[in-house]
Design a protein around this motif. Structure first.
Motif, PDB file in Angstrom:
ATOM      1  N   SER A 383       0.913  -1.225  -0.169  1.00  0.00           N
ATOM      2  CA  SER A 383      -0.133   0.041   0.041  1.00  0.00           C
ATOM      3  C   SER A 383       0.846   1.319   0.028  1.00  0.00           C
ATOM      4  CB  SER A 383      -0.736   0.089   1.205  1.00  0.00           C
ATOM      5  OG  SER A 383      -1.652  -1.164   1.265  1.00  0.00           O
ATOM      6  N   HIS A 384       1.947   1.169  -0.590  1.00  0.00           N
ATOM      7  CA  HIS A 384       2.964   2.246  -0.528  1.00  0.00           C
ATOM      8  C   HIS A 384       2.165   3.679  -1.203  1.00  0.00           C
ATOM      9  CE1 HIS A 384       6.599   4.876  -1.021  1.00  0.00           C
ATOM     10  NE2 HIS A 384       7.317   3.936  -0.206  1.00  0.00           N
ATOM     11  N   GLY A 385       2.448   4.688  -0.760  1.00  0.00           N
ATOM     12  CA  GLY A 385       2.042   5.934  -1.234  1.00  0.00           C
ATOM     13  C   GLY A 385       2.940   6.798  -1.569  1.00  0.00           C
ATOM     14  N   PRO A 386       2.533   8.030  -2.035  1.00  0.00           N
ATOM     15  CA  PRO A 386       1.228   8.478  -2.096  1.00  0.00           C
ATOM     16  C   PRO A 386       0.388   7.841  -3.594  1.00  0.00           C
ATOM     17  CG  PRO A 386       2.384   9.981  -2.948  1.00  0.00           C
ATOM     18  CD  PRO A 386       3.391   8.973  -2.607  1.00  0.00           C
ATOM     19  N   ALA A 387       0.860   7.304  -4.471  1.00  0.00           N
ATOM     20  CA  ALA A 387       0.358   6.936  -5.620  1.00  0.00           C
ATOM     21  C   ALA A 387      -0.572   5.518  -5.054  1.00  0.00           C
ATOM     22  CB  ALA A 387       1.154   6.686  -6.647  1.00  0.00           C
ATOM     23  N   TYR A 388      -1.389   5.589  -4.208  1.00  0.00           N
ATOM     24  CA  TYR A 388      -2.160   4.243  -3.865  1.00  0.00           C
ATOM     25  C   TYR A 388      -3.035   3.784  -5.002  1.00  0.00           C
ATOM     26  CZ  TYR A 388      -1.571   6.523   0.696  1.00  0.00           C
ATOM     27  OH  TYR A 388      -0.962   6.816   1.977  1.00  0.00           O
ATOM     28  N   PRO A 393      -5.315  -3.206  -8.900  1.00  0.00           N
ATOM     29  CA  PRO A 393      -5.849  -3.252 -10.326  1.00  0.00           C
ATOM     30  C   PRO A 393      -7.260  -3.157 -10.316  1.00  0.00           C
ATOM     31  CG  PRO A 393      -5.556  -5.644  -9.461  1.00  0.00           C
ATOM     32  CD  PRO A 393      -5.027  -4.571  -8.354  1.00  0.00           C
ATOM     33  N   PRO A 394      -7.821  -2.698 -11.615  1.00  0.00           N
ATOM     34  CA  PRO A 394      -9.356  -2.047 -11.835  1.00  0.00           C
ATOM     35  C   PRO A 394     -10.285  -3.157 -10.788  1.00  0.00           C
ATOM     36  CG  PRO A 394      -8.266  -2.184 -13.801  1.00  0.00           C
ATOM     37  CD  PRO A 394      -7.141  -2.910 -12.894  1.00  0.00           C
ATOM     38  N   GLU A 395     -10.063  -4.463 -10.970  1.00  0.00           N
ATOM     39  CA  GLU A 395     -11.062  -5.261 -10.326  1.00  0.00           C
ATOM     40  C   GLU A 395     -11.179  -5.365  -8.894  1.00  0.00           C
ATOM     41  OE1 GLU A 395      -7.652  -8.238 -11.748  1.00  0.00           O
ATOM     42  OE2 GLU A 395      -8.627  -6.067 -12.202  1.00  0.00           O
ATOM     43  N   TYR A 396     -10.100  -4.700  -8.295  1.00  0.00           N
ATOM     44  CA  TYR A 396     -10.118  -4.524  -6.848  1.00  0.00           C
ATOM     45  C   TYR A 396     -10.573  -3.070  -6.506  1.00  0.00           C
ATOM     46  CZ  TYR A 396      -8.811  -9.557  -6.653  1.00  0.00           C
ATOM     47  OH  TYR A 396      -8.961 -10.608  -6.803  1.00  0.00           O
ATOM     48  N   LYS A 397     -10.864  -2.322  -7.256  1.00  0.00           N
ATOM     49  CA  LYS A 397     -11.200  -1.057  -6.824  1.00  0.00           C
ATOM     50  C   LYS A 397     -12.804  -0.785  -6.427  1.00  0.00           C
ATOM     51  CE  LYS A 397      -7.652   1.373  -9.596  1.00  0.00           C
ATOM     52  NZ  LYS A 397      -6.608   1.531  -8.643  1.00  0.00           N
ATOM     53  N   VAL A 416      -9.098   9.612  -0.448  1.00  0.00           N
ATOM     54  CA  VAL A 416      -7.680   8.885  -0.063  1.00  0.00           C
ATOM     55  C   VAL A 416      -7.730   7.546   0.603  1.00  0.00           C
ATOM     56  CG1 VAL A 416      -5.769   9.381   1.347  1.00  0.00           C
ATOM     57  CG2 VAL A 416      -6.608  11.430   0.024  1.00  0.00           C
ATOM     58  N   VAL A 417      -9.018   7.873   1.426  1.00  0.00           N
ATOM     59  CA  VAL A 417      -9.402   6.384   2.178  1.00  0.00           C
ATOM     60  C   VAL A 417      -9.712   5.151   1.054  1.00  0.00           C
ATOM     61  CG1 VAL A 417     -10.637   5.196   3.883  1.00  0.00           C
ATOM     62  CG2 VAL A 417      -9.638   7.455   4.323  1.00  0.00           C
ATOM     63  N   ASN A 418     -10.404   5.582  -0.016  1.00  0.00           N
ATOM     64  CA  ASN A 418     -10.841   4.537  -0.782  1.00  0.00           C
ATOM     65  C   ASN A 418      -9.653   4.188  -1.512  1.00  0.00           C
ATOM     66  OD1 ASN A 418     -13.512   5.258  -0.185  1.00  0.00           O
ATOM     67  ND2 ASN A 418     -14.067   6.505  -1.841  1.00  0.00           N
ATOM     68  N   ALA A 419      -8.936   4.964  -2.154  1.00  0.00           N
ATOM     69  CA  ALA A 419      -7.590   4.254  -2.771  1.00  0.00           C
ATOM     70  C   ALA A 419      -6.887   3.650  -1.976  1.00  0.00           C
ATOM     71  CB  ALA A 419      -6.878   5.708  -3.110  1.00  0.00           C
ATOM     72  N   TYR A 420      -6.581   3.674  -0.614  1.00  0.00           N
ATOM     73  CA  TYR A 420      -5.900   3.105   0.191  1.00  0.00           C
ATOM     74  C   TYR A 420      -6.695   1.781   0.614  1.00  0.00           C
ATOM     75  CZ  TYR A 420      -3.321   1.481   4.314  1.00  0.00           C
ATOM     76  OH  TYR A 420      -2.554   0.959   5.156  1.00  0.00           O
ATOM     77  N   ASN A 422      -8.600   0.160  -1.244  1.00  0.00           N
ATOM     78  CA  ASN A 422      -8.414  -0.816  -2.436  1.00  0.00           C
ATOM     79  C   ASN A 422      -7.222  -1.438  -2.441  1.00  0.00           C
ATOM     80  OD1 ASN A 422     -10.965  -0.041  -3.133  1.00  0.00           O
ATOM     81  ND2 ASN A 422     -10.441   1.698  -4.641  1.00  0.00           N
ATOM     82  N   THR A 423      -6.097  -0.912  -2.120  1.00  0.00           N
ATOM     83  CA  THR A 423      -4.628  -1.457  -1.844  1.00  0.00           C
ATOM     84  C   THR A 423      -4.891  -2.572  -0.716  1.00  0.00           C
ATOM     85  OG1 THR A 423      -3.766  -0.004  -0.078  1.00  0.00           O
ATOM     86  CG2 THR A 423      -3.723   0.531  -2.440  1.00  0.00           C
ATOM     87  N   ILE A 424      -5.828  -2.456   0.105  1.00  0.00           N
ATOM     88  CA  ILE A 424      -5.787  -3.594   1.348  1.00  0.00           C
ATOM     89  C   ILE A 424      -6.614  -4.838   0.688  1.00  0.00           C
ATOM     90  CG2 ILE A 424      -6.580  -4.204   3.552  1.00  0.00           C
ATOM     91  CD1 ILE A 424      -4.073  -2.321   3.454  1.00  0.00           C
TER      92      ILE A 424
END
Length: 543
Positions: A383-388, A393-397, A416-420, A422-424
């Motif tokens: 989940s390395h940022g800031p480019a979360y 990939p699209p299917e996990y957004k 921001v929380v949404n993007a993060y 999605n990484t989890i």
């Protein structure tokens, strides 16, 4: 234009540049003081003025050492550019600058740089650094005297600056002391003194705390007992994962449904050794624990070395910025620049790439070692940022809209929380895929342990990313997930049951336990092992 008519003295140029640095260069400091309610009246304004004067005077005193022909202008340009870069990141992410942050900068790989450099940085640099740097470069200086006279002038300038610094410090000592004592983060916002101090601290560290030759560790290691099938343990090293954003730890969003369907145990009160990868990884693979590791006078071999001394097959697979020196004595491979058209389509490889061809990599390890057991380390980009948004990939957004800007303050906090999150969700997929891969290894008794290196700030108190000094870092940067999956055969082998681990899910554990816990899982007997720091030991059935 008659340059001689408009020529300025070197001391005048120094004072002008340092005044700019102490005022405009410290916008992040003024912003933090305002947020703390410390700029609300005449007394507060006097405090801010004293801070600016003290900062400027120290910069003048330091710059007097460089007030020589051919040196002064490059030095002042360097200060201005360094201050402009620091100002951008302190304003954009509310990070602070200390020696740990400098190590992070030095160890940042090209992909991470790309996620941190954008038009916002160039814009901030243009008005805060490049414009005054251009004026400094163009400023006509008067004739330089001989070196003796210039040395006297420099000494007088430094003396006057230090005297002014002392006067302002004495005049505002009580409010300054109270403010700095109650808000320790302010000392790391004095720009560019923070960067200069951090560089000096790093440069002189070998003199103040010399690190001796590499010390051997665990040379007596051996694997206890024998069974028909050897063990295989996968250590997944998470990156920037917050414990509180995992639904298996009670998070309201269902970020980890795949892992939850497996027979796992998750510690909810796990703490990191540091707030950055560079600090945490070497510490968690050490036998010392955080406090002793920071005070060490010599480096020693690490967990991977001890596992190898025990005759086990060990492999490090890296999808991040390297192993921080941990894997240089064991087999290792990087998946960072693989060419997979699906998993590496965006210019960097998603973490599932580490499972591609992993079975073949294992078979390439020495057979006599594999017969004793295998330990695989998978180092995530996570989940390395800031480019979360690039880390899933699209299917996990699953949560949209998500922030796609590297300047997180351009986005609403929920984006921001949404993007993060999605990484989890994608990390959940990678962990579940790792467990499925382990289940498909019939020649081994298998297990997986997932622990993150540190957490992350997602806008709480307007703070982003990680890397704060440990003593003042918020808990979200230090609290990490620790998930364990043990196959039935591995449970039988070790006497450690998942049911027991679940009952202890709320007990505190930390990276201090990691070294000894891994040795315990692999049943490695060595004088380096400390059973009191084996987090799994309370669940190990008596033989």
């Amino acid at each position: 234009m008659d340059r001689k008519r408009w020529a300025v003295a070197p001391a005048t140029l120094v004072v002008a540049a340092c005044t700019w640095l102490a005022t405009v260069g410290n916008l992040a400091l003024w912003s933090e003081l305002h947020a703390l309610g410390a700029l609300n009246g005449p007394a507060d304004w006097l405090l801010a003025a004293a801070l600016a004067a003290i900062s400027g005077a120290l910069l003048v005193a330091l710059s007097s050492l460089f007030a020589w022909r051919g040196v002064l202008k490059p030095w002042l340009v360097f200060l201005l550019v360094a201050a402009g870069i620091g100002l951008h990141y302190m304003l954009a992410y509310h990070v602070v600058i200390d020696s740990t942050m400098m190590v992070n900068v030095a160890q940042t790989d090209p992909r991470e740089v790309g996620g941190l450099v954008g038009w916002d940085l160039l814009f901030t640099l243009a008005w805060s650094a490049l414009l005054p740097a251009w004026l400094v470069a163009r400023a006509p200086l008067g004739p330089w005297p001989g070196w003796r006279r210039q040395a006297v002038r420099n000494a007088l300038l430094a003396g006057a600056a230090l005297a002014a610094c002392a006067a302002f410090l004495l005049a505002q000592f009580q409010p300054l002391a109270g403010t700095m004592r109650n808000h320790k983060q302010l000392r790391y916002l004095l720009n560019p003194l923070n960067s200069l101090y951090a560089l000096a601290e790093l440069g002189t560290r070998p003199l103040r705390n010399p690190i001796g030759p590499m010390e051997p560790l665990g040379r007596d290691a051996q694997v206890a007992g024998t069974r028909e099938k050897p063990p295989m343990l996968v250590l997944v090293l998470g990156e920037t994962a917050r414990s509180g954003n995992f639904s298996v730890n009670g998070y309201a969003r269902e970020t980890t449904p795949q892992v939850a369907r497996e027979d796992i145990a998750s510690w909810r009160n796990a703490w990191s050794c540091g707030t950055s990868t560079a600090a945490s990884l070497p510490c968690m693979f050490s036998h010392l624990g955080r406090t002793a590791f920071d005070a060490r006078r010599a480096d020693s071999e690490n967990l991977l070395d001890v596992l190898q001394h025990a005759g086990l097959a060990v492999l490090w697979v890296d999808n991040q910025a390297g192993c921080k020196g941990l894997c240089k004595r064991i087999p290792n491979v990087a998946t960072t620049f693989e060419k997979d058209p699906v998993l590496c389509a965006g210019g960097e490889c998603l973490d599932a790439i580490m499972l591609q061809g992993l079975e073949a990599r294992v078979k390439a390890l020495p057979a006599e070692r594999r017969a004793r057991g295998v330990v695989l380390v998978l180092h995530q980009m996570g989940s390395h940022g800031p480019a979360y948004s690039k880390r899933s990939p699209p299917e996990y957004k699953r949560w949209l809209p998500e922030c796609t800007s590297i300047n997180l303050q351009d986005c609403g906090r929920q984006d921001v929380v949404n993007a993060y999150d999605n990484t989890i969700a994608y990390t959940d997929h990678v962990l579940a895929s790792t467990i499925r891969w382990l289940k498909a290894q019939p020649a081994y008794e298998t297990a997986m342990v997932y622990v993150s290196d540190h957490g992350e700030s997602l806008g709480e108190n307007n703070l982003y990313l990680h890397g704060m000094p440990y003593s003042i870092a918020p808990d979200v940067q230090k609290r990490v997930p620790w998930i364990t999956w043990l196959s039935p055969a591995f449970q039988a082998r070790t006497g450690i049951t998942t049911e027991c681990l679940r009952k202890r899910a709320g007990e505190p554990v930390s990276h201090d336990h990691y070294f000894h816990s891994v040795l315990g899982l692999m049943q490695v007997q060595t004088s380096a092992y400390d059973g009191a720091r084996d987090a799994y030991a309370p669940c190990r059935a008596a033989p």
